[in-house]
Motif scaffolding. Structure first.
Motif, short mmCIF file in Angstrom:
data_model
loop_
_atom_site.label_atom_id
_atom_site.label_comp_id
_atom_site.label_asym_id
_atom_site.label_seq_id
_atom_site.Cartn_x
_atom_site.Cartn_y
_atom_site.Cartn_z
N ALA A 62 58.05 -17.74 19.49
CA ALA A 62 58.77 -17.98 20.59
C ALA A 62 58.20 -18.99 21.76
CB ALA A 62 59.12 -16.56 21.41
N SER A 63 56.91 -18.78 21.95
CA SER A 63 56.03 -19.60 23.01
C SER A 63 55.97 -20.93 22.66
CB SER A 63 54.65 -19.06 23.20
OG SER A 63 54.39 -17.63 23.29
N GLU A 64 56.18 -21.52 21.44
CA GLU A 64 56.06 -22.80 21.28
C GLU A 64 57.40 -23.43 21.33
OE1 GLU A 64 54.57 -22.59 17.08
OE2 GLU A 64 52.62 -22.45 17.79
N LEU A 65 58.32 -22.82 21.15
CA LEU A 65 59.77 -23.16 21.33
C LEU A 65 60.06 -23.25 22.97
CD1 LEU A 65 62.64 -24.13 20.29
CD2 LEU A 65 63.45 -21.93 20.65
N PHE A 66 59.52 -22.51 23.66
CA PHE A 66 59.58 -22.57 25.27
C PHE A 66 59.00 -23.93 25.71
CE2 PHE A 66 60.34 -17.66 25.28
CZ PHE A 66 61.62 -18.00 25.16
N ALA A 67 58.09 -24.05 24.98
CA ALA A 67 56.89 -25.26 25.66
C ALA A 67 57.72 -26.71 25.32
CB ALA A 67 55.73 -25.29 25.17
N VAL A 81 61.07 -26.90 24.37
CA VAL A 81 62.04 -26.99 25.20
C VAL A 81 62.05 -27.38 26.65
CG1 VAL A 81 64.30 -25.93 26.13
CG2 VAL A 81 63.48 -25.84 23.84
N PHE A 82 61.06 -26.74 27.50
CA PHE A 82 61.07 -27.07 28.77
C PHE A 82 59.85 -27.96 29.24
CE2 PHE A 82 63.00 -22.83 28.82
CZ PHE A 82 64.02 -23.08 29.44
N GLY A 83 59.03 -28.54 28.18
CA GLY A 83 57.60 -29.26 28.74
C GLY A 83 56.59 -28.11 28.65
N ALA A 84 55.55 -28.72 28.50
CA ALA A 84 54.29 -28.01 28.70
C ALA A 84 54.00 -27.14 29.81
CB ALA A 84 52.87 -28.95 28.23
N GLU A 85 54.18 -27.88 30.96
CA GLU A 85 54.11 -27.59 32.30
C GLU A 85 54.94 -26.19 32.53
OE1 GLU A 85 54.04 -28.80 36.90
OE2 GLU A 85 53.34 -30.18 35.41
N LYS A 86 56.17 -26.32 32.45
CA LYS A 86 57.10 -25.27 32.76
C LYS A 86 57.22 -24.39 31.68
CE LYS A 86 60.26 -28.28 35.46
NZ LYS A 86 61.55 -28.90 35.66
N GLY A 87 57.13 -24.64 30.40
CA GLY A 87 57.27 -23.69 29.36
C GLY A 87 56.05 -22.97 29.00
N SER A 88 54.71 -23.50 29.48
CA SER A 88 53.64 -22.39 29.38
C SER A 88 53.67 -21.26 30.15
CB SER A 88 52.52 -23.35 29.44
OG SER A 88 52.37 -24.25 28.55
N HIS A 89 53.40 -19.92 29.41
CA HIS A 89 53.40 -19.01 30.17
C HIS A 89 52.36 -17.67 29.96
CE1 HIS A 89 55.45 -18.99 26.34
NE2 HIS A 89 55.03 -17.79 26.16
N ALA A 90 52.36 -16.77 30.84
CA ALA A 90 51.54 -15.82 30.43
C ALA A 90 52.41 -14.86 29.47
CB ALA A 90 51.35 -14.78 31.82
N ARG A 91 51.34 -14.30 28.75
CA ARG A 91 52.11 -13.61 27.50
C ARG A 91 51.18 -12.26 27.15
NH1 ARG A 91 52.35 -16.69 21.89
NH2 ARG A 91 50.44 -15.30 21.26
N SER A 92 51.93 -11.25 26.48
CA SER A 92 51.31 -10.11 25.96
C SER A 92 52.12 -9.92 24.48
CB SER A 92 51.75 -8.90 26.71
OG SER A 92 51.07 -8.90 27.85
N ALA A 93 51.60 -9.55 23.58
CA ALA A 93 51.94 -9.55 22.25
C ALA A 93 51.25 -8.14 21.69
CB ALA A 93 51.58 -10.60 21.39
N PHE A 94 51.93 -7.28 21.63
CA PHE A 94 51.81 -5.83 20.89
C PHE A 94 52.36 -5.51 19.76
CE2 PHE A 94 52.24 -5.57 25.66
CZ PHE A 94 50.99 -5.13 25.98
N GLY A 95 51.40 -4.68 18.88
CA GLY A 95 51.93 -4.09 17.67
C GLY A 95 52.31 -2.91 18.01
N VAL A 96 53.72 -2.28 17.50
CA VAL A 96 54.15 -1.19 17.77
C VAL A 96 54.48 -0.42 16.60
CG1 VAL A 96 54.77 -1.93 20.10
CG2 VAL A 96 56.67 -2.15 18.23
N ALA A 97 54.94 0.88 16.35
CA ALA A 97 55.34 1.62 15.64
C ALA A 97 56.77 1.42 15.20
CB ALA A 97 54.87 3.06 15.62
N GLN A 98 57.48 0.89 16.11
CA GLN A 98 58.79 0.94 15.71
C GLN A 98 59.75 0.05 16.87
OE1 GLN A 98 61.55 0.15 13.58
NE2 GLN A 98 60.79 1.93 12.51
N VAL A 99 60.56 -0.59 16.56
CA VAL A 99 61.25 -1.40 17.44
C VAL A 99 62.96 -0.67 17.42
CG1 VAL A 99 62.26 -3.83 18.04
CG2 VAL A 99 59.89 -3.39 17.71
#
Length: 152
Positions: free
Chosen positions: A112-117, A119-137
């Motif tokens: 996801a992060s790479e697609l946002f960068a 589509v919007f370019g590095a400056e607008k598309g780069s973002h803060a992020r959290s990625a969690f492992g969870v037992a279920q979605v």
């Protein structure tokens, strides 16, 4: 290049906003921020189920996260009317349905992060992020991602 030209060059068509599956709305705008509710992975129009480290590979998870990013862009378009008004992707949170020993949630979320960068370019598309492992979605989906964006 406009965001829509970039999407077109990538062969991406924005999907319509999916109807919420529970008691929430797809997005909320407050001031210059837009908060998008979590979107789950879909493949061929159906929930992309599975668990990273069990029956889904990191690369498949990465593809699922990219697919979610496209869905998020469709919702973001509906929220603001014109993706060219986005001044920054602010924050991405990714929930990766994974076994306890799986440690590559960050690599899955890169889809996801790479697609946002891109589509919007590095400056607008780069973002803060959290990625969690969870037992279920919800619905057994392999990945769920939500997003906060700034509108100019």
């Amino acid at each position: 290049m406009s965001v829509y030209d970039k999407l077109s060059s990538l062969g991406i068509t924005l999907p319509p906003v999916a109807a919420p599956a529970a008691a929430y709305v797809p997005f909320v705008r407050t001031g210059n921020l837009v908060f998008l509710s979590g979107h789950i992975a879909k493949k061929d129009g159906k929930v992309w189920t599975g668990q990273l480290g069990a029956n889904i590979s990191t690369e498949e998870g990465r593809q699922a996260a990219r697919a979610i990013a496209i869905d998020l862009l469709g919702t973001l378009h509906a929220a603001v009317g014109d993706l060219n008004k986005i001044t920054r992707i602010v924050k991405v949170m990714s929930l990766v349905n994974s076994v306890g020993t799986f440690t590559e949630q960050h690599l899955v979320t890169n889809g996801a992060s790479e697609l946002f960068a891109e589509v919007f370019g590095a400056e607008k598309g780069s973002h803060a992020r959290s990625a969690f492992g969870v037992a279920q979605v919800p619905l057994g989906a392999c990945v769920e991602i939500d997003l906060v964006a700034e509108v100019g």
